[in-house]
Design an enzyme around this catalytic site. Structure first.
Site, PDB file in Angstrom:
ATOM      1  N   GLY A 112       0.838  -1.207   0.000  1.00 50.99           N
ATOM      2  CA  GLY A 112       0.000   0.000   0.000  1.00 50.99           C
ATOM      3  C   GLY A 112       0.866   1.247   0.000  1.00 50.99           C
ATOM      4  N   TYR A 151     -15.315  -1.954   9.137  1.00 53.18           N
ATOM      5  CA  TYR A 151     -13.924  -1.520   9.339  1.00 53.18           C
ATOM      6  C   TYR A 151     -13.463  -1.902  10.748  1.00 53.18           C
ATOM      7  CZ  TYR A 151      -9.986   1.807   9.489  1.00 53.18           C
ATOM      8  OH  TYR A 151      -8.748   2.393   9.579  1.00 53.18           O
TER       9      TYR A 151
HETATM   10  C1  AKB Z   1     -10.968   6.358   9.093  1.00 56.04           C
HETATM   11  O1  AKB Z   1     -11.520   7.423   9.375  1.00 56.04           O
HETATM   12  O2  AKB Z   1     -11.549   5.381   8.616  1.00 56.04           O
HETATM   13  C2  AKB Z   1      -9.503   6.232   9.411  1.00 56.04           C
HETATM   14  C3  AKB Z   1      -9.279   5.718  10.792  1.00 56.04           C
HETATM   15  C4  AKB Z   1      -9.456   6.602  11.946  1.00 56.04           C
HETATM   16  O3  AKB Z   1      -8.938   4.589  10.960  1.00 56.04           O
HETATM   17  N1  AKB Z   1      -8.867   7.491   9.233  1.00 56.04           N
END
Ligand code: AKB
Length: 343
Positions: A33, A168
């Site tokens: 990356g 995430y």
């Molecule tokens: C996001 O906002 O997804 C990233 C993080 C804080 O991991 N910048």
């Protein structure tokens, strides 16, 4: 006999863990990356600052390195979903350390959860397997996104409830667990930090919840109105990129015998809500105009994240200390963005 075999295996794993850790020297590094927000700067920092290092800039099709990044060292196609391809790079360049920066950020991962899982988890498994076979150290960052609504929001402790509700966040907690598993089970030297929102003038982030804190600087310098997707009063941890890069390098070079934690350390530098950031920018660019148009997806994610993390374990175990606060960062961002944008 079984008992002796178990003891033998435990001793072998212990010796392997500490030999791997002690032998790490960051001579031959693969940054996966390398053209992304963190990778583009980390690759150049290690090339510049670690004498005798070879840093391979790993990329995927469509995100090839260009300019100085391309010209200052080797680069290689490194898709985390291609285990054989990764093994070939590790073999060819005798890689001892991998920075695995392949990830979909929080807002994009909500739109493409299966792809996020594939890159963040199946990709990580491929990397950890190569690392196990070849004795490679691995840094795969976690994030404030690894926390969830039940986590204490103020002074978020190092060891606490982690029940995120975004894809995430789910991949970030799983990354921490899987990386720790490979350390305890196989002795792979895995280490990581939980990054706050990262702010930089070099490469834009893509699809994160904290992106507003980068984008507003561009609007301010260009004298354009900024439309803020995050509501007033939403506090999040943030960090200037030079501190984040230093953390990534220092942790991988830290004395392993001092590390009681591995995956992943809270690190903090500043915490603010949008209004505080805008007020600080207005000290230097009074014309900044802002309108709020809250994005419900990003806002829900932001509400579930810490207001500010407690990073005392990182300070104690590997001497973490940030250099930039909101004022120093703002001055530096504006200065460099004006140069970059020719303003
Ligand atoms: C996001 O906002 O997804 C990233 C993080 C804080 O991991 N910048």
């Amino acid at each position: 006999m079984d008992f002796l075999w178990i003891i033998y295996k435990k001793i072998a794993i212990f010796v392997n863990q500490y030999l791997n850790c002690l032998l790490q020297s960051m001579k031959n590094v693969l940054v996966i990356g390398s053209t992304g927000q963190i990778g583009s700067e980390l690759t150049m920092k290690i090339r510049r600052e670690i004498p005798g290092s070879t840093v391979v800039a790993g990329y995927i099709p469509g995100a090839e390195p260009k300019g100085e990044l391309l010209e200052s060292g080797p680069s290689a196609l490194a898709d985390v979903r291609d285990a054989a391809g990764l093994a070939a790079i590790v073999e060819q360049y005798k890689i001892d350390t991998i920075y695995n920066l392949a990830a979909l950020l929080s807002a994009v991962a909500e739109r493409k959860p299966l792809l996020a899982w594939d890159i963040q988890m199946n990709g990580l498994l491929n990397i950890l397997e190569v690392a196990r076979e070849k004795g490679v150290a691995v840094f795969t960052p976690s994030s404030i996104g690894s926390f969830g609504p039940e986590t204490p929001h103020d002074g978020t402790p190092q060891d606490t409830i982690q029940r995120p509700r975004s894809m995430y966040g789910v991949t970030k907690v799983s990354t921490e667990l899987l990386s720790d598993y490979y350390f305890y089970k196989y002795g792979v030297d895995t280490r990581a930090v939980r990054f706050p929102g990262l702010i930089s003038y070099v490469t834009l982030p893509g699809g994160g919840t904290t992106d507003y804190a980068v984008e507003v600087y561009y609007s301010a310098v260009k004298e354009e109105e900024f439309v803020c997707p995050i509501a007033p009063g939403t506090y999040m941890d943030m960090m200037y990129m030079p501190d984040a890069l230093q953390a990534a390098v220092n942790l991988m070079q830290a004395d392993p015998s001092r590390l009681r934690h591995r995956n992943a350390f809270n690190i903090a530098a500043m915490s603010f809500e949008p209004e505080q950031l805008f007020a600080k920018i207005r000290e230097y660019i009074p014309s900044l105009r802002v309108r709020y148009e809250v994005d419900p997806v990003r806002q829900a994610i932001a509400n579930s994240w810490p207001n500010s993390m407690d990073d005392s374990c990182a300070r104690e175990e590997w001497d973490w200390k940030p250099s930039y606060g909101l004022d120093e960062m703002t001055r530096d961002m504006i200065k460099h963005l004006k140069i970059k944008l020719g303003i």
